[in-house]
Design a protein around this motif. Structure first.
Motif, PDB file in Angstrom:
ATOM      1  N   LYS A 138       0.826  -1.213   0.000  1.00 39.23           N
ATOM      2  CA  LYS A 138       0.000   0.000   0.000  1.00 39.23           C
ATOM      3  C   LYS A 138       0.862   1.266   0.000  1.00 39.23           C
ATOM      4  O   LYS A 138       0.739   2.142   0.854  1.00 39.23           O
ATOM      5  CB  LYS A 138      -0.987  -0.006   1.159  1.00 39.23           C
ATOM      6  CG  LYS A 138      -2.079  -1.040   0.974  1.00 39.23           C
ATOM      7  CD  LYS A 138      -3.169  -0.893   2.001  1.00 39.23           C
ATOM      8  CE  LYS A 138      -4.283  -1.887   1.692  1.00 39.23           C
ATOM      9  NZ  LYS A 138      -5.349  -1.823   2.685  1.00 39.23           N
ATOM     10  N   SER A 181       0.814   4.677  -5.560  1.00 36.49           N
ATOM     11  CA  SER A 181      -0.579   4.970  -5.912  1.00 36.49           C
ATOM     12  C   SER A 181      -1.583   4.252  -5.011  1.00 36.49           C
ATOM     13  O   SER A 181      -2.742   4.658  -4.923  1.00 36.49           O
ATOM     14  CB  SER A 181      -0.860   4.602  -7.372  1.00 36.49           C
ATOM     15  OG  SER A 181      -0.957   3.208  -7.541  1.00 36.49           O
ATOM     16  N   GLU A 231      -6.069  10.926 -13.188  1.00 37.50           N
ATOM     17  CA  GLU A 231      -7.007  10.405 -12.203  1.00 37.50           C
ATOM     18  C   GLU A 231      -8.395  10.820 -12.669  1.00 37.50           C
ATOM     19  O   GLU A 231      -8.661  12.011 -12.860  1.00 37.50           O
ATOM     20  CB  GLU A 231      -6.717  10.930 -10.806  1.00 37.50           C
ATOM     21  CG  GLU A 231      -5.425  10.343 -10.259  1.00 37.50           C
ATOM     22  CD  GLU A 231      -5.324  10.382  -8.747  1.00 37.50           C
ATOM     23  OE1 GLU A 231      -6.375  10.420  -8.063  1.00 37.50           O
ATOM     24  OE2 GLU A 231      -4.183  10.403  -8.262  1.00 37.50           O
ATOM     25  N   THR A 285     -12.256   0.237  -9.201  1.00 31.90           N
ATOM     26  CA  THR A 285     -11.130   1.115  -9.523  1.00 31.90           C
ATOM     27  C   THR A 285     -10.104   0.359 -10.349  1.00 31.90           C
ATOM     28  O   THR A 285      -9.728  -0.759 -10.009  1.00 31.90           O
ATOM     29  CB  THR A 285     -10.459   1.636  -8.237  1.00 31.90           C
ATOM     30  OG1 THR A 285     -11.445   2.275  -7.428  1.00 31.90           O
ATOM     31  CG2 THR A 285      -9.344   2.617  -8.560  1.00 31.90           C
ATOM     32  N   GLU A 314      -1.250   3.943  -1.749  1.00 33.81           N
ATOM     33  CA  GLU A 314      -1.218   4.533  -0.413  1.00 33.81           C
ATOM     34  C   GLU A 314      -2.595   5.086  -0.019  1.00 33.81           C
ATOM     35  O   GLU A 314      -2.961   5.122   1.160  1.00 33.81           O
ATOM     36  CB  GLU A 314      -0.161   5.628  -0.365  1.00 33.81           C
ATOM     37  CG  GLU A 314       0.049   6.225   0.996  1.00 33.81           C
ATOM     38  CD  GLU A 314       1.194   7.221   1.013  1.00 33.81           C
ATOM     39  OE1 GLU A 314       1.554   7.648   2.120  1.00 33.81           O
ATOM     40  OE2 GLU A 314       1.732   7.579  -0.060  1.00 33.81           O
ATOM     41  N   ARG A 315      -3.360   5.494  -0.993  1.00 31.16           N
ATOM     42  CA  ARG A 315      -4.699   6.053  -0.751  1.00 31.16           C
ATOM     43  C   ARG A 315      -5.626   5.058  -0.044  1.00 31.16           C
ATOM     44  O   ARG A 315      -6.648   5.443   0.489  1.00 31.16           O
ATOM     45  CB  ARG A 315      -5.320   6.534  -2.062  1.00 31.16           C
ATOM     46  CG  ARG A 315      -5.657   5.402  -3.018  1.00 31.16           C
ATOM     47  CD  ARG A 315      -6.010   5.857  -4.432  1.00 31.16           C
ATOM     48  NE  ARG A 315      -4.830   6.382  -5.070  1.00 31.16           N
ATOM     49  CZ  ARG A 315      -4.813   7.506  -5.785  1.00 31.16           C
ATOM     50  NH1 ARG A 315      -5.906   8.193  -5.996  1.00 31.16           N
ATOM     51  NH2 ARG A 315      -3.694   7.932  -6.317  1.00 31.16           N
ATOM     52  N   TYR A 316      -5.262   3.771  -0.085  1.00 30.89           N
ATOM     53  CA  TYR A 316      -6.085   2.734   0.547  1.00 30.89           C
ATOM     54  C   TYR A 316      -5.505   2.269   1.885  1.00 30.89           C
ATOM     55  O   TYR A 316      -5.860   1.204   2.377  1.00 30.89           O
ATOM     56  CB  TYR A 316      -6.216   1.520  -0.379  1.00 30.89           C
ATOM     57  CG  TYR A 316      -6.580   1.859  -1.800  1.00 30.89           C
ATOM     58  CD1 TYR A 316      -7.785   2.487  -2.120  1.00 30.89           C
ATOM     59  CD2 TYR A 316      -5.705   1.562  -2.845  1.00 30.89           C
ATOM     60  CE1 TYR A 316      -8.104   2.806  -3.426  1.00 30.89           C
ATOM     61  CE2 TYR A 316      -6.025   1.863  -4.152  1.00 30.89           C
ATOM     62  CZ  TYR A 316      -7.217   2.486  -4.443  1.00 30.89           C
ATOM     63  OH  TYR A 316      -7.536   2.799  -5.741  1.00 30.89           O
ATOM     64  N   VAL A 376      -6.896   5.404 -11.747  1.00 31.06           N
ATOM     65  CA  VAL A 376      -5.667   5.974 -11.205  1.00 31.06           C
ATOM     66  C   VAL A 376      -4.579   5.624 -12.216  1.00 31.06           C
ATOM     67  O   VAL A 376      -4.345   4.453 -12.492  1.00 31.06           O
ATOM     68  CB  VAL A 376      -5.333   5.402  -9.806  1.00 31.06           C
ATOM     69  CG1 VAL A 376      -4.038   6.008  -9.284  1.00 31.06           C
ATOM     70  CG2 VAL A 376      -6.487   5.643  -8.841  1.00 31.06           C
ATOM     71  N   HIS A 415      -6.226   0.717 -11.850  1.00 31.62           N
ATOM     72  CA  HIS A 415      -4.943   1.416 -11.866  1.00 31.62           C
ATOM     73  C   HIS A 415      -4.256   1.060 -13.183  1.00 31.62           C
ATOM     74  O   HIS A 415      -4.133  -0.122 -13.526  1.00 31.62           O
ATOM     75  CB  HIS A 415      -4.060   0.964 -10.698  1.00 31.62           C
ATOM     76  CG  HIS A 415      -4.474   1.531  -9.391  1.00 31.62           C
ATOM     77  ND1 HIS A 415      -3.735   2.489  -8.733  1.00 31.62           N
ATOM     78  CD2 HIS A 415      -5.559   1.292  -8.615  1.00 31.62           C
ATOM     79  CE1 HIS A 415      -4.342   2.805  -7.603  1.00 31.62           C
ATOM     80  NE2 HIS A 415      -5.453   2.088  -7.511  1.00 31.62           N
ATOM     81  N   GLU A 470      -8.047   1.100   4.239  1.00 26.27           N
ATOM     82  CA  GLU A 470      -9.142   0.324   3.650  1.00 26.27           C
ATOM     83  C   GLU A 470      -8.685  -1.101   3.371  1.00 26.27           C
ATOM     84  O   GLU A 470      -7.518  -1.351   3.084  1.00 26.27           O
ATOM     85  CB  GLU A 470      -9.574   0.928   2.306  1.00 26.27           C
ATOM     86  CG  GLU A 470     -10.222   2.274   2.373  1.00 26.27           C
ATOM     87  CD  GLU A 470     -10.636   2.741   0.997  1.00 26.27           C
ATOM     88  OE1 GLU A 470     -11.490   2.087   0.364  1.00 26.27           O
ATOM     89  OE2 GLU A 470     -10.096   3.766   0.542  1.00 26.27           O
TER      90      GLU A 470
END
Length: 118
Positions: free
Chosen positions: A29, A32, A113, A67, A34-36, A96, A69, A39
């Motif tokens: 994580k 890109s 994005e 989502t 890291e946003r999760y 993303v 990526h 979660e």
């Protein structure tokens, strides 16, 4: 409920790459993903962007992906990067535009994005 993610890698690059950078970033994580950090996520699909992309996107949708990526190599090496991102967004996915490394490439290209269009 976990966030369901898919990764699309540049087709040509996938012929010679183990995809370790993308997978390491996802598993740890970072970058890109890291946003999760707070979660639960599930990697549902990992494929290249070539071939029948519409069919792949339908399969992702059927399997609950929300989502997509696009790999860092897609941003750097695929002339259709923006078009692939748009196609994914139009199919209903948040997009993303990179996986590992910085959101801004060494050449100054900023990762796309996009929010899902439908």
């Amino acid at each position: 409920m976990s966030k369901k993610i898919a990764v699309l890698v540049n087709e040509d690059t996938m012929q010679r790459c183990s995809c370790g950078g993308c997978l390491k970033a996802y598993m740890n994580k970072v970058d890109s993903f890291e946003r999760y950090a707070d979660e639960e996520t599930e990697l549902i699909g990992f494929s290249h962007s070539g071939g029948d992309l519409t069919k792949k996107l339908e399969s992702f949708k059927k399997n609950g992906v929300t989502t997509i990526h696009l790999s860092t190599c897609t941003r750097g090496k695929n002339e259709n990067y923006e078009s692939i991102a748009q196609q994914c967004a139009e199919a209903g996915f948040d997009v993303v535009g990179y996986t590992h490394g910085s959101a801004v490439s060494k050449e100054g290209k900023v990762a796309i994005e996009l929010n899902a269009k439908n």
